[in-house]
Scaffold this motif. Structure first.
Motif, PDB file in Angstrom:
ATOM      1  N   PRO A 127       0.831  -1.207   0.000  1.00 36.81           N
ATOM      2  CA  PRO A 127       0.000   0.000   0.000  1.00 36.81           C
ATOM      3  C   PRO A 127       0.869   1.262   0.000  1.00 36.81           C
ATOM      4  N   ILE A 128       0.503   2.242  -0.834  1.00 31.80           N
ATOM      5  CA  ILE A 128       1.278   3.477  -0.914  1.00 31.80           C
ATOM      6  C   ILE A 128       0.418   4.728  -0.694  1.00 31.80           C
ATOM      7  N   GLY A 129      -0.874   4.572  -0.493  1.00 30.27           N
ATOM      8  CA  GLY A 129      -1.747   5.720  -0.292  1.00 30.27           C
ATOM      9  C   GLY A 129      -3.192   5.345  -0.501  1.00 30.27           C
ATOM     10  N   GLY A 130      -4.016   6.364  -0.741  1.00 28.32           N
ATOM     11  CA  GLY A 130      -5.420   6.072  -0.960  1.00 28.32           C
ATOM     12  C   GLY A 130      -6.247   7.320  -1.166  1.00 28.32           C
ATOM     13  N   PHE A 131      -7.525   7.092  -1.453  1.00 28.31           N
ATOM     14  CA  PHE A 131      -8.500   8.169  -1.613  1.00 28.31           C
ATOM     15  C   PHE A 131      -9.492   8.094  -0.455  1.00 28.31           C
ATOM     16  N   ARG A 132      -9.685   9.233   0.216  1.00 23.35           N
ATOM     17  CA  ARG A 132     -10.743   9.299   1.215  1.00 23.35           C
ATOM     18  C   ARG A 132     -12.031   9.611   0.465  1.00 23.35           C
ATOM     19  N   MET A 133     -12.795   8.588   0.209  1.00 20.47           N
ATOM     20  CA  MET A 133     -13.977   8.710  -0.635  1.00 20.47           C
ATOM     21  C   MET A 133     -15.236   8.564   0.206  1.00 20.47           C
ATOM     22  N   LEU A 134     -16.210   9.403  -0.078  1.00 19.19           N
ATOM     23  CA  LEU A 134     -17.499   9.354   0.597  1.00 19.19           C
ATOM     24  C   LEU A 134     -18.577   9.020  -0.416  1.00 19.19           C
ATOM     25  N   ASP A 135     -19.385   8.035  -0.081  1.00 19.67           N
ATOM     26  CA  ASP A 135     -20.547   7.673  -0.893  1.00 19.67           C
ATOM     27  C   ASP A 135     -21.772   8.041  -0.057  1.00 19.67           C
ATOM     28  N   GLY A 136     -22.276   9.256  -0.274  1.00 21.22           N
ATOM     29  CA  GLY A 136     -23.288   9.789   0.636  1.00 21.22           C
ATOM     30  C   GLY A 136     -22.622  10.083   1.974  1.00 21.22           C
ATOM     31  N   ASN A 137     -23.088   9.410   3.015  1.00 23.71           N
ATOM     32  CA  ASN A 137     -22.462   9.594   4.328  1.00 23.71           C
ATOM     33  C   ASN A 137     -21.652   8.365   4.749  1.00 23.71           C
ATOM     34  N   GLU A 138     -21.300   7.516   3.779  1.00 20.89           N
ATOM     35  CA  GLU A 138     -20.554   6.295   4.075  1.00 20.89           C
ATOM     36  C   GLU A 138     -19.080   6.447   3.707  1.00 20.89           C
ATOM     37  N   ALA A 139     -18.205   6.040   4.621  1.00 17.92           N
ATOM     38  CA  ALA A 139     -16.778   5.994   4.333  1.00 17.92           C
ATOM     39  C   ALA A 139     -16.523   4.861   3.345  1.00 17.92           C
ATOM     40  N   ASP A 140     -15.910   5.186   2.223  1.00 18.90           N
ATOM     41  CA  ASP A 140     -15.695   4.211   1.147  1.00 18.90           C
ATOM     42  C   ASP A 140     -14.267   4.360   0.625  1.00 18.90           C
ATOM     43  N   ASP A 141     -13.290   4.251   1.544  1.00 16.88           N
ATOM     44  CA  ASP A 141     -11.889   4.450   1.186  1.00 16.88           C
ATOM     45  C   ASP A 141     -11.432   3.499   0.086  1.00 16.88           C
ATOM     46  N   ASN A 157       6.941   4.159  -3.202  1.00 16.36           N
ATOM     47  CA  ASN A 157       6.635   3.930  -1.791  1.00 16.36           C
ATOM     48  C   ASN A 157       5.533   4.821  -1.256  1.00 16.36           C
ATOM     49  N   ASP A 158       5.158   5.848  -2.025  1.00 16.71           N
ATOM     50  CA  ASP A 158       4.099   6.755  -1.593  1.00 16.71           C
ATOM     51  C   ASP A 158       3.372   7.276  -2.834  1.00 16.71           C
ATOM     52  N   ILE A 159       2.094   7.537  -2.668  1.00 15.09           N
ATOM     53  CA  ILE A 159       1.276   7.974  -3.799  1.00 15.09           C
ATOM     54  C   ILE A 159       1.779   9.287  -4.400  1.00 15.09           C
ATOM     55  N   THR A 160       2.480  10.082  -3.598  1.00 16.45           N
ATOM     56  CA  THR A 160       3.018  11.346  -4.106  1.00 16.45           C
ATOM     57  C   THR A 160       4.101  11.129  -5.158  1.00 16.45           C
ATOM     58  N   TYR A 195      -4.474  10.669   0.336  1.00 15.28           N
ATOM     59  CA  TYR A 195      -3.517  10.531   1.425  1.00 15.28           C
ATOM     60  C   TYR A 195      -2.399   9.553   1.055  1.00 15.28           C
ATOM     61  N   GLY A 196      -1.325   9.623   1.833  1.00 20.50           N
ATOM     62  CA  GLY A 196      -0.134   8.834   1.556  1.00 20.50           C
ATOM     63  C   GLY A 196      -0.083   7.514   2.293  1.00 20.50           C
ATOM     64  N   ARG A 197       1.104   6.937   2.296  1.00 20.29           N
ATOM     65  CA  ARG A 197       1.309   5.578   2.805  1.00 20.29           C
ATOM     66  C   ARG A 197       0.929   5.428   4.275  1.00 20.29           C
ATOM     67  N   GLU A 198       1.334   6.382   5.114  1.00 18.19           N
ATOM     68  CA  GLU A 198       1.083   6.238   6.549  1.00 18.19           C
ATOM     69  C   GLU A 198      -0.410   6.216   6.868  1.00 18.19           C
ATOM     70  N   GLN A 201      -1.903   2.904   5.823  1.00 17.38           N
ATOM     71  CA  GLN A 201      -1.629   1.859   6.802  1.00 17.38           C
ATOM     72  C   GLN A 201      -2.543   1.992   8.023  1.00 17.38           C
ATOM     73  N   GLU A 202      -2.795   3.229   8.444  1.00 19.79           N
ATOM     74  CA  GLU A 202      -3.696   3.461   9.571  1.00 19.79           C
ATOM     75  C   GLU A 202      -5.103   2.940   9.266  1.00 19.79           C
ATOM     76  N   ILE A 203      -5.582   3.224   8.070  1.00 23.00           N
ATOM     77  CA  ILE A 203      -6.929   2.795   7.687  1.00 23.00           C
ATOM     78  C   ILE A 203      -6.984   1.276   7.547  1.00 23.00           C
ATOM     79  N   ILE A 204      -5.938   0.668   7.010  1.00 25.09           N
ATOM     80  CA  ILE A 204      -5.898  -0.793   6.920  1.00 25.09           C
ATOM     81  C   ILE A 204      -5.973  -1.395   8.319  1.00 25.09           C
ATOM     82  N   ASN A 205      -5.160  -0.894   9.233  1.00 23.13           N
ATOM     83  CA  ASN A 205      -5.175  -1.420  10.605  1.00 23.13           C
ATOM     84  C   ASN A 205      -6.554  -1.274  11.244  1.00 23.13           C
TER      85      ASN A 205
END
Length: 225
Positions: A127-141, A157-160, A195-198, A201-205
């Protein structure tokens, strides 16, 4: 003895004797740095496939009626769940107070230079990053990852570090893949942050913790089937 099968027991036996992609595959000892991903779809698919949560088989969700094509391998993180902890983090980072988890496994996109011709496979990814995506009021990372040992992408190593065009292509897909021409129902899908790698990883955990809370006792049930 009749031939009627106890449905709940049959389903649990399916988890025991067939590696259910969501429940029966380990995310890996190196998580969240390196994880296992289950791939549902590849860029050449003209039909949208998704996991049938009960049987563990891929099912046809719908034909891809329009020109939007997934630009990377697409699937989810096994033994993950977008619940309270994922939603809590999303609210902290977005300053929203009404977010809930979408109740699905954590979605993941995997970048590779190679043509993978079909889904229903597992792969080792970073994993190197991600999108904080909202589908209505649902977290859909949407976690963005690279295939380990890939000649082109494994060095990122990072989305940047990714070319801007690659990130924009992924963003365009997720912002438009639910759009249906002539539909009266507007889809309120938005990407509020990249967001980036860190953070990935937080969201995965958190999703792994949500899974353990939501499916508390599943291992014990399976041991007695």
């Amino acid at each position: 003895m009749g031939n009627k099968i106890n449905d709940p027991i049959a389903r649990l036996m399916g988890l025991r004797y067939k590696s259910h992609p969501w429940h029966g595959i380990e995310v890996g000892d190196a998580a969240p740095d390196v994880i296992t991903a289950f791939i549902e779809m590849v860029p050449t698919d003209t039909v949208k496939y998704e996991l049938d949560k009960v049987s563990g088989y891929l099912k046809i969700d719908r034909p891809q009626k329009y020109s939007n094509v997934v630009p990377a391998l697409y699937g989810f993180v096994p033994q993950s769940f977008c619940g309270d902890k994922v939603a809590e983090y999303c609210m902290q980072q977005s300053s929203r107070t009404d977010i809930v988890g979408d109740g699905d496994p954590l979605d993941i996109c995997v970048l590779t230079e190679r043509d993978i011709v079909h889904g229903d496979i597992i792969c080792e990814v970073k994993p190197i990053g991600g999108f904080r995506m909202l589908d209505g009021n649902e977290a859909d990372d949407k976690i963005i990852a690279v295939l380990t040992h890939d000649v082109t992408y494994s060095s990122y190593n990072d989305i940047t570090e990714l070319p801007k065009g690659v990130v924009n292509r992924l963003k365009h897909y997720f912002l438009t893949y639910k759009d249906m021409p002539d539909s009266d129902k507007a889809k309120k899908v938005e990407i509020v942050d990249v967001y980036g790698r860190e953070e990935a990883q937080e969201i995965i955990n958190r999703s792994l913790e949500d899974y353990k809370c939501h499916f508390d006792g599943l291992d014990e049930i399976l041991r007695h089937v």
